[in-house]
Design an enzyme around this catalytic site. Structure first.
Site, PDB file in Angstrom:
ATOM      1  NE  ARG A 198     -10.963   9.737  10.133  1.00  0.00           N
ATOM      2  CZ  ARG A 198      -9.974   9.026   9.552  1.00  0.00           C
ATOM      3  NH1 ARG A 198     -10.230   7.878   8.956  1.00  0.00           N
ATOM      4  NH2 ARG A 198      -8.749   9.467   9.589  1.00  0.00           N
ATOM      5  CG  ASP A 219     -12.071   3.184   5.934  1.00  0.00           C
ATOM      6  OD1 ASP A 219     -11.675   3.886   6.882  1.00  0.00           O
ATOM      7  OD2 ASP A 219     -11.716   3.377   4.755  1.00  0.00           O
ATOM      8  CB  SER A 249      -8.886   4.641   8.060  1.00  0.00           C
ATOM      9  OG  SER A 249      -9.139   4.845   6.699  1.00  0.00           O
ATOM     10  CE  LYS A 274      -8.969   2.102   3.715  1.00  0.00           C
ATOM     11  NZ  LYS A 274      -9.099   3.503   3.343  1.00  0.00           N
ATOM     12  CG  HIS A 297      -1.724   1.242   1.380  1.00  0.00           C
ATOM     13  ND1 HIS A 297      -2.864   1.459   0.660  1.00  0.00           N
ATOM     14  CD2 HIS A 297      -1.550   2.351   2.153  1.00  0.00           C
ATOM     15  CE1 HIS A 297      -3.368   2.638   0.968  1.00  0.00           C
ATOM     16  NE2 HIS A 297      -2.601   3.201   1.878  1.00  0.00           N
TER      17      HIS A 297
END
Ligand code: URA
Length: 483
Positions: free
Chosen positions: A213, A206, A228, A232, A127
């Site tokens: 948010r 999320d 968050s 994922k 990621h």
């Protein structure tokens, strides 16, 4: 009129503390009138307002309280305003590691998880926290797969000045990113990698909480960010996760301290889930590579897989791929992995996986391969007005200019122009002569070329002295390789 139970009444306090597990129909009616409800028959009655108050006052919340809020929010029993107030309380008071773990587990439990049983290879996800010109996934996923691991990846779209892998993939004709979770696993088993858009069933909590948010100035909270991002990643059950944590003006984390804090928290959270997490902290004070913009970045990624990438991008991809394989196979020798990654970029091993993968997801690379790519209608050359050594290329300003040209997404709803963007002829460290072309702007928009050219020139700082180029990898954190 029925008397109301409040949080401070005797019954209310008992309910709050979970002392009343079994109540009469009348008590239930009174309790529900006061906002109490329970997640299931085994859990106590609670109220969102009491949990918010406890977090506001700095108390550590119990797991049922956090589960109550997350499940209630996804189910519609907890309204936006209460969840927003809770997030703001977390912004101010933070969360312990135990609370962050519970929040993450509750978010994952709101949807489906992806089992990778039967993939037949060690599995690793990667990621990036996002940057300008960040096409890393397009290279490191096939590169790591060519080194023997499997890379099942759910990716995101770009927003604002940072690009998203899915937008880049959609610039390849026919490329399908809407794979079902079963297709994702199958593609990964057959090709060694797959990249898809998260289905609505993966961590729906999320999606809902992040949108809230974003609208309530509560994004900037380490436990909320970590839970968050990691929820994922953890929902896809890879053995290992590598996070490319970008640092600098063009990144989500603008300082090294912020990036390190995130990396340490993500590694600790991963450990609580039994996953190996490694973080590569990388520079995002300048754009990555020479291209910014979806199709242009795909071309640069393919050039890199053909052994012809820009040095900063090649160096980054080699390190991230080596770290991915190391995370998946911790007994490996990292220097041997770096050499292997370099070799696979040169000998076409990674390119072969890339081609099989694109084909497996329906993509057609023939236009790129045959040099028949349909570029944007306007290509504007920008030349340097004076000579010097490139000392900086301001990533954030480059990202904003690319958006103006059409390459970025202003809001979640807006479309991107896949052909728009910037190709730099120079990078930090290069010598430039007055009159030399330093970039080409690609756009389908009607804006003023001279204004855009000035904006591009403003992103490039020149110095009289030669410039030392820093390696794009600032640090690696996690496992024995921490430095
Ligand atoms: N990206 C995410 O997915 N979540 C955050 O909270 C911040 C950035």
């Amino acid at each position: 009129m029925l008397p109301r139970i409040t949080g401070t009444s005797v019954v209310g306090r008992s309910l709050q503390r979970g002392l009343v597990m079994s109540i009469s129909p009348t008590q239930r009616m009174l309790a529900e009138g006061a906002g109490f409800w329970r997640l299931n028959a085994t859990l106590p009655l609670m109220r969102a307002v009491d949990i918010i108050e406890r977090k506001r006052d700095g108390h550590e919340l119990g797991s049922e309280e956090i589960e109550f809020l997350v499940t209630g929010y996804v189910g519609g029993q907890v309204p936006d305003y209460q969840m927003a107030a809770f997030c703001m309380a977390v912004v101010w008071q933070g969360m312990t590691s135990a609370e962050t773990e519970t929040l993450t587990r509750a978010m994952i439990a709101s949807g489906e998880t992806v089992s990778l049983d039967g993939i037949g290879r060690p599995t690793v996800d990667k990621h990036s926290t996002g940057g300008v010109g960040d096409k890393t996934t397009l290279v490191v996923a096939p590169l790591a797969a060519s080194m023997g691991v499997a890379v099942p990846k759910l990716s995101g779209r770009g927003l604002g000045h940072t690009g998203g892998t899915l937008d880049k993939l959609e610039s390849i004709p026919g490329m399908r990113i809407d794979l079902s979770l079963a297709e994702l696993v199958r593609c990964c088993r057959e090709v060694g990698m797959a990249v898809a858009s998260p289905t609505a069933d993966v961590v729906p909590a999320d999606r809902k909480i992040y949108a809230l948010r974003d609208a309530t100035a509560t994004v900037r909270s380490l436990p909320l960010i970590v839970s968050s991002i990691m929820s994922k990643k953890l929902a896809v059950e890879t053995e290992a996760i590598v996070l490319d944590v970008k640092v600098g003006e063009g990144a989500f984390f603008t300082t090294l301290d912020q990036a390190r804090a995130f990396a340490n928290a993500a590694i600790a959270l991963g450990e609580r889930f039994g996953r190996r997490v490694r973080c590569v902290l990388t520079a995002m004070d300048r754009p990555l590579g020479r291209t910014v913009g979806n199709l242009l970045e795909v071309e640069e990624a393919i050039a890199t897989l053909r052994g012809d990438g820009p040095p900063d991008f090649v160096a980054l991809c080699t390190e991230v791929a080596a770290q991915m394989v190391l995370a998946a196979q911790p007994a490996s020798d990292v220097d041997a992995l770096r050499r292997n990654a370099t070799e696979k970029l040169k000998d076409g091993g990674a390119l072969a996986v890339f081609e099989r993968w694109v084909l497996a997801q329906g993509g057609d690379l023939s236009a790129v391969v045959d040099g028949r790519v349909a570029y944007a209608s306007r290509q504007l050359e920008v030349v340097a007005k004076r000579s010097g050594h490139v000392s900086r290329v301001h990533a954030l300003a480059v990202g904003h200019l690319a958006m103006e040209l059409g390459a970025g997404r202003e809001t979640k709803e807006s479309d991107v122009d896949h052909t728009a963007g910037i190709v730099f002829d120079v990078q930090v460290g290069d010598r430039v002569e007055a009159g030399q072309r330093i970039a080409v702007l690609h756009t389908n928009r009607d804006g003023d070329a001279a204004i855009w050219a000035d904006a591009l020139r403003d992103t490039v700082e020149l110095s009289a002295e030669p410039v030392l180029v820093a390696h794009p990898v600032i640090a690696v954190i996690g496992g024995a390789e921490t430095n």
